[in-house]
Design an enzyme around this catalytic site. Structure first.
Site, PDB file in Angstrom:
ATOM      1  N   ILE A  46     -72.475  42.428  36.423  1.00  0.00           N
ATOM      2  CA  ILE A  46     -73.448  41.695  37.636  1.00  0.00           C
ATOM      3  C   ILE A  46     -74.229  40.546  36.558  1.00  0.00           C
ATOM      4  O   ILE A  46     -74.472  40.932  35.546  1.00  0.00           O
ATOM      5  CB  ILE A  46     -74.448  42.533  38.632  1.00  0.00           C
ATOM      6  CG1 ILE A  46     -75.094  43.415  37.461  1.00  0.00           C
ATOM      7  CG2 ILE A  46     -73.481  43.242  39.404  1.00  0.00           C
ATOM      8  CD1 ILE A  46     -76.161  44.271  38.402  1.00  0.00           C
ATOM      9  N   ASP A  47     -74.330  39.435  37.313  1.00  0.00           N
ATOM     10  CA  ASP A  47     -75.236  38.464  36.590  1.00  0.00           C
ATOM     11  C   ASP A  47     -76.384  38.732  36.019  1.00  0.00           C
ATOM     12  O   ASP A  47     -76.960  39.631  36.340  1.00  0.00           O
ATOM     13  CB  ASP A  47     -75.340  37.164  37.541  1.00  0.00           C
ATOM     14  CG  ASP A  47     -74.111  36.742  37.956  1.00  0.00           C
ATOM     15  OD1 ASP A  47     -73.019  36.927  37.345  1.00  0.00           O
ATOM     16  OD2 ASP A  47     -73.733  35.932  38.985  1.00  0.00           O
ATOM     17  N   MET A  48     -76.891  38.044  34.932  1.00  0.00           N
ATOM     18  CA  MET A  48     -78.313  38.393  34.450  1.00  0.00           C
ATOM     19  C   MET A  48     -79.271  38.105  35.452  1.00  0.00           C
ATOM     20  O   MET A  48     -80.071  39.294  35.219  1.00  0.00           O
ATOM     21  CB  MET A  48     -78.533  37.286  33.279  1.00  0.00           C
ATOM     22  CG  MET A  48     -79.897  37.287  32.569  1.00  0.00           C
ATOM     23  SD  MET A  48     -80.019  36.054  31.020  1.00  0.00           S
ATOM     24  CE  MET A  48     -80.066  34.524  32.164  1.00  0.00           C
TER      25      MET A  48
END
Length: 305
Positions: free
Chosen positions: A137-139
């Protein structure tokens, strides 16, 4: 490794930086610009600058240095563990944490923390840079992420992701008011045609992508939604919601640069993850509570309504 290209007739008179970007799609523009600035690009054996205009029949060559894989170290860090057994571990990832090491992020990632916590018990299918990682999942996205401790578990979870049988529910706040309480965005996603750092809804070279959304709460100018992923493309929810005119609040890549709240990145939370356990065959589902910033935002939006 030396790469050579013969300039075709249609590129005669074109700047060499443009010729290289068109001829070397596997190399980034920044990498090619660095080669030119470092005087590592030759035309017929002579070094040239980025302003040089190529001619038909010329030989353009440069050497691609061998990739040196960075050494990834284990780091002790607090991990919000939702569940753990001999096969899998589920973490509630905080905002700002990168999932696995990459250029510019070799420390402080989830992988660094998992390597310390799990020692040598992480699957190796994705290589030394991403041990145990089967999805990401994105930062700036928070919430549930699963990592695998062995190849049996990794293959099982990867297959479930491939056939879209894993339950993945995300929570987001989007700009505007959605016209319907429920809906589905079915649009292929691929690399943006002009901005390599972005994804976009495209038909050419795009991969099938499906996002189901459901309105949870409406506010003045914003909507709180649940998004269920059927597929798992890069930035899928962010791209899909932006494509229908409702980008995520705080998302400066796919949405407005300005918004009235002090947010650090998109308002997106991976709230629920469900899967068939690779060893027991039992369906298991885990949830992560909304982070404090998200709850505080909802409280502010309710006051504005």
């Amino acid at each position: 490794m030396i790469q050579e290209y013969i300039v075709p007739e249609e590129f005669s008179g074109v700047r060499i930086d443009k010729f290289l970007s068109e001829s070397c799609p596997l190399q980034s523009r920044s990498f090619l610009q660095k080669l030119l600035k470092s005087e590592l690009v030759d035309v017929n054996g002579k070094t040239v600058k980025s302003s040089y205009k190529v001619s038909a029949g010329e030989t353009v060559s440069f050497e691609v240095p061998e990739a040196v894989e960075a050494e990834i170290t284990a780091q002790e860090m607090p991990l919000d563990i939702l569940y753990e057994d001999q096969d899998v571990i589920l973490i509630n990832k905080p905002k700002g944490m990168v999932v696995h090491p990459a250029a510019g992020h070799y420390e402080g990632t989830l992988v660094n923390g998992l390597m310390h916590h799990c020692r040598d018990q992480l699957s190796g299918i994705n290589g030394v840079m991403r041990p145990g990682i089967v999805h990401r999942i994105d930062m700036d996205t928070t919430g549930v992420i699963i990592a695998c401790k062995n190849d049996l578990a990794h293959n099982s979870i990867a297959e479930q992701l491939k056939v879209h049988s894993i339950t993945r529910k995300y929570y987001a706040v989007v700009f505007g008011n959605l016209p319907d309480d429920e809906g589905t965005v079915k649009a292929p996603i691929g690399r943006h045609p002009t901005d390599r750092k972005k994804m976009s809804v495209i038909s050419k070279n795009g991969k099938d992508a499906v996002t189901h959304y459901r309105v949870l709460e409406r506010f003045r100018g914003y909507t709180y939604v649940e998004c269920r992923l059927e597929t798992g493309r890069t930035h899928q929810i962010r791209v899909h919601m932006a494509s229908i005119g409702h980008p995520l609040l705080g998302d400066q890549v796919y949405g407005p640069a300005k918004q009235p709240f002090r947010l650090n990145g998109q308002t997106l939370h991976a709230g629920v993850l469900g899967f068939i356990h690779p060893r027991t065959g039992e369906y298991m589902e885990f949830s992560a509570p909304l982070p404090d910033y998200f709850e505080e935002l909802l409280t502010k939006l309710r006051r504005l309504t």
